[in-house]
Design an enzyme around this catalytic site. Structure first.
Site, PDB file in Angstrom:
ATOM      1  N   ASP A  98       0.865  -1.174   0.000  1.00 51.71           N
ATOM      2  CA  ASP A  98       0.000   0.000   0.000  1.00 51.71           C
ATOM      3  C   ASP A  98       0.902   1.225   0.000  1.00 51.71           C
ATOM      4  O   ASP A  98       1.720   1.393   0.907  1.00 51.71           O
ATOM      5  CB  ASP A  98      -0.831  -0.031   1.303  1.00 51.71           C
ATOM      6  N   ASP A 203      -2.973   4.629  -2.351  1.00 51.28           N
ATOM      7  CA  ASP A 203      -3.936   5.252  -1.460  1.00 51.28           C
ATOM      8  C   ASP A 203      -4.437   6.565  -2.061  1.00 51.28           C
ATOM      9  O   ASP A 203      -3.639   7.369  -2.560  1.00 51.28           O
ATOM     10  CB  ASP A 203      -3.223   5.519  -0.121  1.00 51.28           C
ATOM     11  N   GLU A 265      -6.822   3.470  -5.202  1.00 55.86           N
ATOM     12  CA  GLU A 265      -8.007   3.602  -4.358  1.00 55.86           C
ATOM     13  C   GLU A 265      -8.800   4.795  -4.869  1.00 55.86           C
ATOM     14  O   GLU A 265      -8.394   5.939  -4.698  1.00 55.86           O
ATOM     15  CB  GLU A 265      -7.626   3.807  -2.888  1.00 55.86           C
ATOM     16  N   HIS A 330     -10.534  -2.647   5.216  1.00 56.30           N
ATOM     17  CA  HIS A 330     -10.180  -2.098   6.535  1.00 56.30           C
ATOM     18  C   HIS A 330     -10.846  -0.764   6.818  1.00 56.30           C
ATOM     19  O   HIS A 330     -10.714  -0.237   7.914  1.00 56.30           O
ATOM     20  CB  HIS A 330      -8.653  -1.946   6.616  1.00 56.30           C
ATOM     21  N   ASP A 331     -11.518  -0.186   5.839  1.00 57.70           N
ATOM     22  CA  ASP A 331     -12.189   1.108   6.031  1.00 57.70           C
ATOM     23  C   ASP A 331     -13.696   0.973   6.156  1.00 57.70           C
ATOM     24  O   ASP A 331     -14.398   1.992   6.158  1.00 57.70           O
ATOM     25  CB  ASP A 331     -11.911   2.022   4.828  1.00 57.70           C
TER      26      ASP A 331
HETATM   27  C1  NOJ Z   1      -7.583   5.560   2.627  1.00 56.58           C
HETATM   28  C2  NOJ Z   1      -7.149   4.460   3.542  1.00 56.58           C
HETATM   29  O1  NOJ Z   1      -7.719   3.247   3.117  1.00 56.58           O
HETATM   30  C3  NOJ Z   1      -7.584   4.857   4.927  1.00 56.58           C
HETATM   31  O2  NOJ Z   1      -7.439   3.809   5.850  1.00 56.58           O
HETATM   32  C4  NOJ Z   1      -6.797   6.081   5.322  1.00 56.58           C
HETATM   33  O3  NOJ Z   1      -7.269   6.556   6.566  1.00 56.58           O
HETATM   34  C5  NOJ Z   1      -6.953   7.208   4.301  1.00 56.58           C
HETATM   35  N1  NOJ Z   1      -6.845   6.740   2.948  1.00 56.58           N
HETATM   36  C6  NOJ Z   1      -5.872   8.235   4.499  1.00 56.58           C
HETATM   37  O4  NOJ Z   1      -4.637   7.703   4.124  1.00 56.58           O
END
Ligand code: NOJ
Length: 561
Positions: A98, A203, A265, A330-331
């Site tokens: 990542d 990211d 992402e 994870h989000d």
């Molecule tokens: C996306 C990531 O998946 C998340 O976990 C993170 O908090 C934000 N970008 C900031 O990097």
């Protein structure tokens, strides 16, 4: 046409901090992951995506990088990583990292230098702006994590200017306009590729470029969340003019020549604008991880919506784009809790959801724990939570008038912490994750939901995931087949075919808590279908049985063409 490896792969996302702790400090680590590689091999995945494991103060669990060329000591060492990489490769598992390149930690050496003086050689690595004449912030942008007064700008006494941080105050945005920074980033990416990694997840790659002049957003504040007139507006720094030139440069400097896989992402990417990024001829990224189907704020995916999104993304394949398939990460909250039924039908619905993401067009991304049906967690106190979004939203709500109980109830169901509880390996203390005190509380359901028990059961979800992986490897229609939905007015049933020259697959899913009669359309019923997979192994194939389908029942059939 010969497929790229990542088009045939199943990617498994590891949130290292919560996966497996080898040394009893309560934090998952690389030796822990190494010890579990055989389990992943057995699951049938072919690629690991590591969420950030670099040196970091862990304000955002690693998305705040202090050294892009090292491993956080809590996770191990570079040697541990090299060992992991070699072992994974020898087992036929690729590894992608990542890369968090929109911002770094404020503890990165670059930022420590940058803040020292206006003429420091690293000053332009970050985005600095003078205050307005009245001393206030350069504009009204709010930060996603809503820390401090809510602004996306933080004043730095030393030089009397503000720096931009779209996320945490401790995560300053990098200045992609500045070529020396870009060169530094490209070198670093080559360094990881030289070590042997197979690609990168980028990211929030749509937000690297900021609008010229940093204009105010015209968006109205969110009355529940935005404080002091600072407005979180996701569109301000997304798809800003010039972003494609930046990404193309990165591709030509790094990804293209090294044949490195990339998945961006895609905040703000929809099937309507995706081709701007993923059409192969544009040479930007290979895939985009979009939020149209699943996201942190969605609690249901009605079949009608599922059909619409999948059809739109499948259409993009005609233009050489390749979709991703996932329902949680994870989000997000846990997929079986959001889109399935984590009570009576936990196992069945977990398998149904897995079937959808493994048989719709594109590359499936499985998030750790999904393969044993891990569920959301309910914490009794905000103190148990860790996620920056959750805490920021909670404190904003309290400041704007909600009671602490109301605010907790509002943030908990969508909290990212739901997905971050330790992996449930067995029913021993701490779910077998650690012998120490876990960094975040274990989900109390671990005694009933864990890998050991799941694998010992006749209706194992893990075994079902493996069967899906085998099916994906054996059936070309899953990779290549055209997608067509059937019963498109049905409120509860998702039915589709994937047809290629050699075969047609038929997926039928009763996406509801109720039994439902399903009749095959004539065009399909004229054929003899062979059942490949079902989440109810004891049942007679429903197509032969006729009549009602059980709640959350799913079956996959095939037919040679
Ligand atoms: C996306 C990531 O998946 C998340 O976990 C993170 O908090 C934000 N970008 C900031 O990097």
């Amino acid at each position: 046409m010969k497929k790229k490896w990542w088009q045939e792969a199943i990617v498994y996302e590891i949130y290292c901090k919560s996966f497996c702790d080898s040394n009893g400090d309560g934090i998952g680590d690389l030796p822990g992951v190494i010890s579990k590689l055989p389990v992943l091999k057995e699951l049938g995945i072919n690629c690991i995506w590591f969420t950030p494991i670099y040196t970091s103060p862990q304000v955002d669990n690693g998305y705040d990088v202090a050294d892009y060329r090292n491993i956080d000591p809590a996770y191990g060492t570079l040697d541990d990583f090299r060992e992991l990489l070699n072992k994974a490769h020898s087992m036929g598992i690729r590894v992608i990292m990542d890369m968090v390149l929109n911002h770094s930690s404020d503890e990165h050496e670059w930022f420590k230098e940058s803040r020292k003086s206006k003429d420091n050689p690293y000053r332009n690595y970050y985005i600095w702006q003078p205050p307005k004449p009245d001393g206030s912030e350069p504009n009204n942008w709010g930060s996603y994590f809503r820390e401090g007064n809510g602004s996306a700008w933080e004043f730095d006494e030393q030089t009397g200017e503000y720096y931009l941080h779209q996320y945490s105050i401790k995560m300053p945005d990098l200045n992609w306009e500045y070529e020396p920074l870009r060169r530094e980033i490209y070198d670093m990416l080559h360094w990881w590729l030289d070590m042997g990694v197979d690609g990168f997840r980028l990211d929030i790659f749509t937000r690297f470029k900021k609008p010229a002049g940093f204009p105010d957003t015209k968006k109205e504040p969110d009355v529940l969340l935005d404080r002091n007139g600072f407005v979180v507006d996701t569109s301000m720094c997304t798809h800003v003019e010039g972003i494609h030139e930046l990404l193309h440069e990165m591709y030509t400097e790094v990804f293209g020549p090294r044949d490195a896989m990339t998945v961006g992402e895609g905040a703000g990417v929809t099937s309507e604008n995706a081709l701007d990024y993923v059409c192969a001829s544009r040479e930007e990224v290979d895939m985009v991880y979009h939020f149209e189907l699943a996201n942190r704020r969605r609690f249901a995916i009605p079949p009608e919506y599922f059909r619409k999104v999948q059809t739109a993304w499948a259409d993009l394949m005609k233009h050489n784009a390749w979709p991703v398939q996932y329902l949680s990460n994870h989000d997000s909250a846990r997929q079986v809790s959001c889109y399935g039924n984590d009570g009576n039908y936990r196992k069945r619905s977990a398998k149904l959801l897995a079937t959808l993401i493994h048989t719709c067009p594109g590359t499936p991304f499985v998030y750790q724990g999904e393969e044993i049906g891990m569920t959301n967690v309910t914490y009794s106190s905000i103190e148990d939570h860790n996620c920056c979004y959750t805490l920021g939203d909670y404190h904003s709500m309290v400041q704007l008038g909600k009671s602490p109980e109301e605010a907790l109830a509002a943030v908990a169901p969508r909290s990212r912490d739901n997905a971050r509880t330790p992996y449930q390996w067995n029913s021993e203390e701490n779910a077998g994750f650690t012998t120490g005190k876990p960094w975040i509380k274990v989900n109390p359901r671990y005694e009933e939901i864990n890998l050991e028990m799941d694998r010992a059961s006749a209706d194992s979800i893990f075994a079902y995931y493996r069967a899906l992986a085998d099916m994906r490897a054996e059936h070309p229609a899953i990779i290549d087949g055209d997608l067509r939905f059937w019963l498109t007015d049905h409120p509860d049933v998702i039915m589709y075919t994937r047809a290629c020259a050699r075969e047609t697959l038929l997926v039928i899913a009763n996406y509801t808590d109720n039994s439902t009669p399903i009749t095959l359309p004539d065009e399909l019923s004229a054929h003899a279908w062979h059942r490949e997979l079902t989440n109810e192994p004891s049942s007679i194939p429903s197509l032969q049985r006729g009549g009602e389908w059980m709640p959350w029942e799913v079956e996959v059939y095939s037919m040679a063409n």
